[in-house]
Write an enzyme that holds these catalytic residues in place. Sequence first.
Site, PDB file in Angstrom:
ATOM      1  N   CYS A  30      73.874  40.027   6.290  1.00 57.84           N
ATOM      2  CA  CYS A  30      75.338  40.056   6.258  1.00 57.84           C
ATOM      3  C   CYS A  30      75.868  40.089   7.689  1.00 57.84           C
ATOM      4  O   CYS A  30      75.104  40.131   8.657  1.00 57.84           O
ATOM      5  CB  CYS A  30      75.850  41.264   5.477  1.00 57.84           C
ATOM      6  SG  CYS A  30      75.435  42.848   6.253  1.00 57.84           S
ATOM      7  N   CYS A  70      74.716  42.909   9.930  1.00 62.17           N
ATOM      8  CA  CYS A  70      73.413  42.692  10.576  1.00 62.17           C
ATOM      9  C   CYS A  70      73.601  41.953  11.898  1.00 62.17           C
ATOM     10  O   CYS A  70      73.024  42.325  12.930  1.00 62.17           O
ATOM     11  CB  CYS A  70      72.498  41.865   9.675  1.00 62.17           C
ATOM     12  SG  CYS A  70      72.210  42.555   8.045  1.00 62.17           S
ATOM     13  N   ASP A 115      96.563  10.379  30.258  1.00 64.50           N
ATOM     14  CA  ASP A 115      96.416   9.586  31.470  1.00 64.50           C
ATOM     15  C   ASP A 115      96.473   8.117  31.057  1.00 64.50           C
ATOM     16  O   ASP A 115      95.898   7.727  30.042  1.00 64.50           O
ATOM     17  CB  ASP A 115      95.082   9.897  32.145  1.00 64.50           C
ATOM     18  CG  ASP A 115      94.899   9.119  33.425  1.00 64.50           C
ATOM     19  OD1 ASP A 115      95.717   9.286  34.339  1.00 64.50           O
ATOM     20  OD2 ASP A 115      93.933   8.332  33.498  1.00 64.50           O
ATOM     21  N   ASP A 138      89.774  10.193  31.460  1.00 56.76           N
ATOM     22  CA  ASP A 138      88.394   9.708  31.519  1.00 56.76           C
ATOM     23  C   ASP A 138      87.816   9.660  32.924  1.00 56.76           C
ATOM     24  O   ASP A 138      86.612   9.561  33.100  1.00 56.76           O
ATOM     25  CB  ASP A 138      88.299   8.309  30.895  1.00 56.76           C
ATOM     26  CG  ASP A 138      88.892   7.231  31.794  1.00 56.76           C
ATOM     27  OD1 ASP A 138      89.853   7.556  32.536  1.00 56.76           O
ATOM     28  OD2 ASP A 138      88.419   6.093  31.754  1.00 56.76           O
ATOM     29  N   ASP A 184      90.479  13.063  36.833  1.00 53.89           N
ATOM     30  CA  ASP A 184      91.131  13.763  35.724  1.00 53.89           C
ATOM     31  C   ASP A 184      90.523  15.151  35.499  1.00 53.89           C
ATOM     32  O   ASP A 184      91.096  15.955  34.757  1.00 53.89           O
ATOM     33  CB  ASP A 184      90.985  12.962  34.419  1.00 53.89           C
ATOM     34  CG  ASP A 184      91.733  11.637  34.466  1.00 53.89           C
ATOM     35  OD1 ASP A 184      92.765  11.579  35.149  1.00 53.89           O
ATOM     36  OD2 ASP A 184      91.273  10.673  33.830  1.00 53.89           O
TER      37      ASP A 184
END
Length: 755
Positions: free
Chosen positions: A17, A20, A442, A642, A646
Amino acid sequence: MSPSPTSTTLDIEGMSCAACASAVEKSLARTPGVQSAVVNYATEKATVHYLPELVNQATLKTAVENAGYGVVKRAPSIGAAERNAEIDQQKAAAYAHLRRRFWVAAGLAALIMPLSMLMLWPVVMMHLNLQWLNMALLLLTLPVLLYSGREFYSSAWKSFRHRTANMDTLIAIGTGAAFLYSVAATLAPGFFTRRGLAPEVYFDTTATIIALILLGKVLELRAKTRTSAAMRALMNLQAKTARLVGPNGQEVDVPIEQVQVGDILLVRPGEKVATDGLITEGQSAVDEAMLTGESLPVAKQTGDAVFGATLNKSGAFRFRVTKIGAETMLAQIVKLVEDAQGSRAPIQRLADRVSAVFVPTVVVLALLTFAVWFALAPAETRLSLALVNFVAVLIIACPCALGLATPTAIMVGTGKGAEYGVLIRNAEALEKAYQVNTVLLDKTGTITRGEPAVTDFWAAPGQSVPALLAQVAAVERQSEHPLAAAVVRYAEAQSAEAPVATDFQALEGRGAVATVAGAPVHIGSARLLTEAGIYLPPEISSQADNLLKQAKTVLYVAVAGQAVAIIGVADAVRDSSAAAIKRLQALGLEVVMMTGDNPATAAQVAAEVGISRYFAEVLPADKAAQVRALQAEGRVVAMVGDGINDAPALAQADIGLAMGTGTDVAMEAAGITLMRSDLQSVVTAIELSRQTIRVIRQNLFFAFLYNTLGIPIAAGVLYPVFGILLSPMLAAGAMALSSVSVLTNSLRLKSFKPQ
């Protein structure tokens, strides 16, 4: 110089559970040298960040064992495929063992229950000896405890020795109390009768509770296996062998583990690409759906990159291996998804705090329930009522649902994202994406293709367009300029012929000139033609002005000293950008564009894709400042980019989304990586995060509601008004149902499809 931290993942066994997981996490976190530890109950893994100078794997293993749990050993030399097979084999064996335990308990409970019902029929009991019947029930119940329920009691004992408590503690106390009371009533009935109490037995309760709990665990394990199906599917994609091309051209199939960087491999139609590399010979169309989610094959030729586990659809090709093992794209995706599934979302913190104190609190509530019923119930029934309600409170109080609410949804959500080429770094990124209200795009490489493309080719009246294209292509094939490459691509797409150009000259900043079929051909700026003494007719100047107003680059073409054509070149908008931006706006998000281009170009692109707010002439160093400016307006910003410039903006944003075709630096700075160069992936990421967080909230609501209502009902609060008591067997069924319901709700994410 301070020591650098490292991380490791441990496979934990014995957890039942969320309590634990909390105990293991605390034990690891208290270990000197451990900087952080996150234990995921759903995946049964612990992710530990530690200083190797101060702690090692053996120390971490000891910390787990000190909490009363174990670490599964893995052979260090085996590959990912073998490790995956080993894990699946162990899980299959555990599942088979669990099912056997359940069927033994269910079969015996099916006998015990009707035999216990005989006590309700006085006519039948006139012909039966009650003590002998109770002895028979005792003998039938013993295998249920000693075999089917043994792990509950051993786990509870280990927890007790380590001064912790978990779900097994509640089960062991509850069923153990009912069983021991029944044994006493069977072996010493006089003790009860002398005190005016009926020597009632609860063997049916004990056996049925264990059977129902095991049924819940069987269903839970089956559902948990389904939540990690996407992860296993990813790991199983790797090719097992590769066709190695030797120095003399001989071909031989070798295991993938023997492939080295620099090797030349052959891939034939219908075969998987063995690992990552660059094509050295041949061309083909490769299905990269497992990376990008894109169903259409991607054309590949010499110099293009190929990735392991993708499928070659048509022609044969050879490629040079550039990455193997853990460095491949597939391995990085698997690692990213594993890390995400093992991470913890901020929304889970409340559940973690509750789980940490839940079991001890339930034990106290159960004891109070026993005390109140024993004190207030009629003398002849007080012991049995106190015991039944005591057991019901212990059994119904399952923290499993709380522990499963968040990680199971995260597992399914991140796995589903990987199917569509959306790689989510961690659960926090998933939750942040849900909170976003502003998307900052961008322009170059995100809204646009990131490379120049010919958009217009205008020829003067009387000129042959195919002939002009052939001459232009002949000159530009010898140039290395990006604009020249765009012109060549356009000519090839128009199936233009390729005559030979001689006397080629590249004139920096102006263009190029060469001789084609005996005539000089000039291609470049207006300055190039002016310096060559070539006159620009008004109709050509007028057409050029129109293109310049559209923020396009204009190339002038002159043949044999006469201006004959103009070419419009621009960084073309992706076909899907406008639709994706419209979809983002429909989701209630404001979309903002950022670019280093001049205001005219920015306005043109923004208008084309339906963006009303944009920032122009933004220098790379100022991109992060624009993100901060939006955040200062109280916005939660998702930055999509990308390029390497950036990266600061991606890191500054509340959540960064990096195009997978971008740089490694951008991908490292982002919380989500998009394997497709397509803004539709941004839509997918936002929609998936919203649906996943919605499911998590539903799970947590159900888990809290279940315990909030279940425990008081089990304690008997409805009895004074309605005369209703909750049977411990119904409590066990409700407990099993709570966990299975949370898992089933999480599995609904498997049906997610991008709009």
